[in-house]
Design an enzyme around this catalytic site. Structure first.
Site, mmCIF file in Angstrom:
data_model
loop_
_atom_site.group_PDB
_atom_site.id
_atom_site.type_symbol
_atom_site.label_atom_id
_atom_site.label_comp_id
_atom_site.label_asym_id
_atom_site.label_seq_id
_atom_site.Cartn_x
_atom_site.Cartn_y
_atom_site.Cartn_z
ATOM 1 N N ASP A 3 0.822 -1.213 0.000
ATOM 2 C CA ASP A 3 0.000 0.000 0.000
ATOM 3 C C ASP A 3 0.857 1.265 0.000
ATOM 4 O OD1 ASP A 3 -2.327 1.486 0.104
ATOM 5 O OD2 ASP A 3 -3.170 0.387 1.798
ATOM 6 N N ASP A 43 -10.818 2.081 -3.076
ATOM 7 C CA ASP A 43 -11.336 1.831 -1.726
ATOM 8 C C ASP A 43 -12.857 1.893 -1.709
ATOM 9 O OD1 ASP A 43 -9.060 1.256 -0.350
ATOM 10 O OD2 ASP A 43 -8.724 3.284 0.379
HETATM 11 C C1 GLA Z 1 -5.728 1.876 2.243
HETATM 12 C C2 GLA Z 1 -6.148 0.708 1.377
HETATM 13 C C3 GLA Z 1 -7.212 -0.084 2.081
HETATM 14 C C4 GLA Z 1 -6.699 -0.565 3.406
HETATM 15 C C5 GLA Z 1 -6.227 0.614 4.239
HETATM 16 C C6 GLA Z 1 -5.546 0.153 5.498
HETATM 17 O O1 GLA Z 1 -6.725 2.819 2.343
HETATM 18 O O2 GLA Z 1 -6.581 1.135 0.133
HETATM 19 O O3 GLA Z 1 -7.620 -1.168 1.297
HETATM 20 O O4 GLA Z 1 -5.643 -1.467 3.198
HETATM 21 O O5 GLA Z 1 -5.317 1.421 3.520
HETATM 22 O O6 GLA Z 1 -5.098 1.192 6.268
#
Ligand code: GLA
Length: 729
Positions: A479, A549
């Site tokens: 990420d 997301d």
């Molecule tokens: C980001 C990712 C999510 C999740 C969060 C965790 O927003 O896109 O899918 O993994 O971080 O903090």
């Protein structure tokens, strides 16, 4: 031969199966653009075909015959400092402070195969026969600088790649200020520009705007390719549709700041370009050094936007993505993020995993919150040490238990970041991006590590690898959750600070290369607050990306529609989440959530222990269905039959590689009272073949399904349907 030089005509042609890209030598010196479009096998002499004319109030810098002005010549790689006063593809400053470049043709080399680009991701070949390449050497005689234009032609895949290498053969430093990877001076300016824009939670919405005189461009200045714009642009004729008309795509294999756009000039020609954003960019090229630009991938389609997409899909799926998982069916996963957020312990995780196993899920992914003292997003990034309060048996113990249940185990990391509240930051406050004496802005309470530093890159490699080697981890979610601000590095010289953003990306790529090649069996998925770094550069290292997301099935129609303009379904992480949806509060049926997510790298992001029996039954069917057709969806030809942007519904079709299976997925957005029928005509079938619909047993010919088509009404909100046809004759 895909690449030819016609000495008498002074023309170079680059032919793929159905397209031609041509440039030529004007007055034996200047490389001018001639053509990009449907295949043409023979060109007349450059003298007779180049559309140019004497123009008043323009200047000819050089001794060109016939009153030719540089300002209207279609240039293959236009440079700053002469009488071409449109935007240049190249701009450099020399030791004497001047910024004038004159590039003259020196020679060329044609060869089989394709060389990798030093330190950068790029499309590749599996055998030299797949591709032919040409390097055109251009020289600035005064400084001795060489500009090497590099082209590779994927004949069968119908795509051409371009990049530029600058070589300083002189004795003084050259300051590069702008280096586009590709520039195409196209005839006419009556185009629409199609691009993919958005923000967090609504990435890559397709937008189509008429090109007007002047400049129209999209870019990122955020340090990553970004949620806001994608490193891609397409120019299409006004009458181009999904399945007819000219479409010219330019896509950049790069994950940092980029620019892509076009300048429509006063004589109705269009200068299209894509490359590293010159905003905030500079590069000091010392004597004997080389600068390699990222690769641009050019796709022309005479059969509409859909065909352009399918060409990108094939190329990126098979010759950009790499490694063991490139061609393998991806495991159906469950990720605990939306199920638990930071609030979990070993018991909770195992309870979800056990239920997941009963359902048929193959991989459990533990998301954020397993390390340091991270119970919220305020702390601990950088401290990649397991939190034993939550996971008393460590990652190893948890992975073993998940494996015992019968699932693979995967783990989330955000390795490029550091929280101010972390042991890493306390011991190395200089390791993050910063400028001494200036603010350090936080994004999601975190700073970005300075990947221009080798010691920082080494720390990331060692700390991530230590965890990967400590347990049976078979999947990693990588990420990256903020944009860059107040950019600077302690270790770069003052004059090198402008190199920061590109150096960061080079540092990132070297870290990714090391970690992914050390762990060839792990399936890597990249992520950046959802799809903030969904670009071809990342796909070279990691064959799938978390698309957004926003996991709401209806919003996902727009997101996945736009993403599919360039990227194949196999690259799009897509999960079923709980209702009411956590991002938009909408309640959609589990069937629709599943149907939409299946049009991607499929998984779930909810707590199975909270589903009722009815939903569990549906989920089991979905998992079974995906295991049956996942490979078809990932490797087949994708058709956007109806667009959610225009048709209030999305209809997507995939035809398997062997043409035996056809999947049609239909989602209606809102119900309509007493509405008309909507006609859906399939594509990509064989006219004479017979296809049997699985559910009803009804048989149809290919010509029937493609011409008469099927009919549906807009019944009910958020309803959906999967139709599978098998070719019987
Ligand atoms: C980001 C990712 C999510 C999740 C969060 C965790 O927003 O896109 O899918 O993994 O971080 O903090």
């Amino acid at each position: 031969m895909p690449i030819n030089f016609y000495e008498k005509e002074k023309i170079f042609t680059l032919n793929t199966k159905s397209t031609t890209y041509a440039f030529g030598l004007f007055e034996d010196v200047f490389l001018v653009h001639i053509y990009w479009g449907k295949r043409i096998n023979k060109f007349n002499s450059i003298k007779n075909i180049l559309p140019y004319a004497e123009r008043s109030f323009t200047t000819a810098s050089y001794d060109l015959t016939g009153g030719v002005t540089n300002d209207t010549l279609p240039m293959e790689f236009p440079v700053y400092g002469n009488a071409d006063l449109r935007g240049p593809a190249f701009h450099a400053e020399y030791a004497d402070g001047s910024a004038i470049t004159k590039l003259e043709y020196e020679g060329h080399k044609i060869y089989k195969g394709k060389k990798p680009l030093e330190g950068l991701p790029a499309t590749y070949t599996e055998s030299d026969d797949e591709v032919e390449s040409i390097e055109i050497e251009l020289k600035d005689k005064l400084t001795g600088m060489t500009v090497m234009l590099q082209y590779s032609v994927y004949n069968e895949l119908d795509a051409i790649t371009r990049s530029v290498r600058i070589i300083n053969n002189g004795s003084q430093t050259i300051k590069l200020k702008k280096v586009m990877s590709a520039n195409v001076d196209m005839q006419g300016c009556n185009y629409d520009m199609i691009h993919l824009w958005g923000a967090w939670g609504r990435e890559r919405f397709e937008e189509r705007r008429p090109l007007l005189h002047g400049i129209m461009e999209v870019d990122s200045k955020r340090g990553s390719s970004s949620h806001h714009h994608n490193p891609f642009v397409c120019f299409a004729d006004k009458n181009t549709t999904e399945n007819a008309g000219n479409a010219y795509g330019l896509s950049l294999v790069y994950s940092g700041n980029f620019v892509a756009g076009a300048e429509a000039d006063s004589f109705d020609t269009t200068r299209a370009y894509i490359g590293i954003n010159s905003f905030g960019f500079g590069w000091n090229l010392n004597p004997e050094q080389e600068f390699q630009s990222p690769e641009a991938v050019l796709v022309y389609s005479a059969k509409g936007i859909g065909e352009m997409s399918r060409i990108y899909h094939r190329l990126y799926r098979t010759r950009l993505c790499r490694g063991k998982w490139r061609d393998k069916e991806r495991p159906v996963l469950v990720n605990n993020w939306e199920a638990t957020y930071f609030d979990f312990n070993e018991e909770k995780i195992l309870s979800i995993a056990e239920r997941a196993k009963e359902i048929g899920i193959e991989l459990f992914v533990l998301d954020d919150g397993w390390f340091g003292k991270r119970n919220n997003d305020n702390c601990s990034l950088g401290d990649w040490v397991v939190n034993y309060d939550k996971l008393p048996h460590g990652i190893d113990g948890l992975a073993n238990s998940v494996n015992k249940i019968g699932l693979k185990f995967g783990l989330w990391f955000e390795p490029e970041m550091v929280s101010p509240d972390s042991d890493l930051y306390r011991s190395h406050p200089d390791w993050c991006i910063h400028v001494n004496g200036r603010d350090r802005s936080e994004g999601r309470h975190q700073y970005i590590l300075d990947l221009t530093r080798q010691d920082v890159c080494n720390y990331i490699i060692e700390s991530v690898n230590a965890i990967l080697q400590s347990a049976n981890i078979e999947y990693v979610k990588w990420d990256m959750n903020r944009n860059m601000a107040e950019i600077g590095s302690d270790l770069l010289q003052p004059e090198q600070q402008c190199e920061f953003t590109h150096r960061y990306i080079l540092g990132l790529y070297s870290v990714l290369e090391t970690i992914t090649s050390k762990n060839p069996n792990i399936l890597f998925e990249s992520c950046s607050g959802g799809g903030g770094r969904f670009d071809p550069g990342m796909l070279y290292y990691m064959p799938q990306t978390w698309t957004s997301d926003d996991s709401d099935a209806i919003e996902r129609l727009y997101i996945q529609h736009g993403t599919s303009i360039v990227y194949p379904l196999s690259c799009m992480g897509a999960h079923v989440s709980a209702v009411p949806n956590h991002q938009v509060g909408r309640t959609t049926p589990i069937s629709t959530r599943g149907n939409v997510a299946m049009m991607g790298a499929f998984g779930y992001e909810l707590d199975f222990t909270k589903l009722n029996d009815e939903d569990i039954t549906v989920v089991k069917e979905q998992v079974t269905q995906y295991k049956e057709i996942g490979e078809v969806l990932h490797k087949g030809d994708f058709y956007r039959l109806k667009s959610p942007m225009e048709d209030k519904m999305a209809v997507w079709e995939v035809v398997s590689e062997d043409k035996q299976t056809v999947v049609v997925m239909f989602v209606n957005i809102l119900g309509e009272a007493n509405g008309p029928f909507v006609n859906i005509r399939l594509e990509g079938l064989e006219d004479g073949a017979v296809y049997k619909e699985e559910k009803t047993g009804e048989e149809y010919t290919g010509e029937f399904l493609q011409n008469m088509g099927i009919y549906r009404r807009r019944d009910g909100d958020f309803t959906s349907e999967y139709i599978i046809y098998k070719k019987v004759v």
